[in-house]
Design an enzyme around this catalytic site. Structure first.
Site, PDB file in Angstrom:
ATOM      1  N   LYS A 184      34.281  -1.407 -14.433  1.00 12.00           N
ATOM      2  CA  LYS A 184      32.889  -1.753 -14.120  1.00 12.00           C
ATOM      3  C   LYS A 184      31.845  -0.839 -14.783  1.00 12.00           C
ATOM      4  O   LYS A 184      30.755  -1.287 -15.094  1.00 12.00           O
ATOM      5  CB  LYS A 184      32.677  -1.760 -12.605  1.00 12.00           C
ATOM      6  N   ASP A 217      27.781  -7.583  -6.784  1.00 13.80           N
ATOM      7  CA  ASP A 217      28.450  -7.029  -5.590  1.00 13.80           C
ATOM      8  C   ASP A 217      27.433  -6.737  -4.477  1.00 13.80           C
ATOM      9  O   ASP A 217      27.580  -7.238  -3.355  1.00 13.80           O
ATOM     10  CB  ASP A 217      29.186  -5.729  -5.951  1.00 13.80           C
TER      11      ASP A 217
END
Ligand code: NDP
Length: 246
Positions: A37, A73
């Site tokens: 990420k 997220d």
């Protein structure tokens, strides 16, 4: 839709090549998970402001060969809060426990949504670093570090509205972050763990408090990615039904 979603295993050494393949194979985009990420950012053409601030990309959108990084997220968590318990974070006093990847994503989305953030972490140094990063990007917001040993007292002292467990406590063991008597009457209690009902959520539910687990965040982050790739609204109910079945 004439579209498929595949799970592909990519090692850290293969990451740059895999990102190039999104362009050459003309994928609509991709999701990424740990450990990619953060490391992916230099390989992208542009990155959204939120993803830039929290230093994490979980979604890549391929606009005709130009790759944009996004993070869904934290926004997925915010959506889950709205959809499941009807709460928007603006002006709310939120106590976030944890300073790992999940806590970071949620913290930046909460800061963006103008919540007051109180944060603690078992390892103080990591927690303080996250607090300092938040203060740096959101100097107008209330952001404070609470020592881990003071977390129970802080719930009442800081008049917390929303408590979020963003640690892995309760994931595999029956550990407890808070005793049931610590939980005050007005709290909304959230646990990012999605595959079981943690002791924290069990205690909160026994007290009649509003609760959410991590399933909503998981589904909504995927739904937001789907929307970014296809321009279509995701079938949330179908997604929840599928994940519950699994
Ligand atoms: P990380 O490994 O990055 O962070 C783990 C966090 O948990 C750290 O803050 C760590 O503290 C803390 N922690 C671990 N063990 C303990 C303990 N015994 N006591 C106190 N604190 C502890 O993990 P992630 O941030 O990726 O994931 C955290 C949780 O969130 C997991 O349970 C994961 O399943 C869930 N998650 C849910 C998602 C969803 O969509 N719902 C998405 C991603 C994660 P320290 O810094 O001191 O080690």
């Amino acid at each position: 839709m004439n579209t498929i979603y595949l799970a592909l295993e990519v090692t850290p050494e293969e990451l740059q090549g895999a990102i190039e393949a999104i362009r050459s194979l003309k994928f609509l985009g991709a999701n990424l998970t740990i450990p990619h990420k953060e490391k992916v950012i230099p390989f992208l053409d542009e990155v959204s402001s939120l993803a830039q601030k929290c230093g994490s990309v979980n979604t890549i959108i391929n606009h005709g060969g130009k790759l944009r990084g996004e993070t869904t997220d934290g926004p997925g968590f915010i959506r889950s809060l709205k959809e499941e318990v009807g709460i928007t974070p603006k002006g709310k006093r939120v106590f976030l426990i944890g300073a790992g990847g999940a806590a970071r994503a949620v913290a930046f989305a909460l800061a963006e949504a103008k919540a007051d953030i109180y944060l603690t972490n078992r390892t103080a140094k990591k927690g303080k670093k996250l607090v300092s990063d938040l203060k740096n990007f959101y100097p107008q917001n209330t952001v404070a570090y609470i020592p881990f040993s003071e977390k129970s007292d802080a719930l009442r002292r800081e008049k917390i509205d929303i408590l979020i467990n963003a640690t892995s406590v309760g994931l595999k063991t029956e550990e407890e972050l808070f005793r049931p008597e610590d939980l005050t009457g007005r709290l909304v209690v959230c646990d990012l763990i999605y595959n079981r009902k943690t002791l924290l959520l069990q205690s909160a539910q026994k007290l009649g408090l509003k609760t959410i687990n991590g399933l909503g965040m998981l589904v909504h982050q995927g739904a937001l990615s789907f929307q970014l790739w296809t321009g279509k609204t995701a079938p949330i109910k179908t997604m929840f039904a599928a994940i519950r079945e699994i």
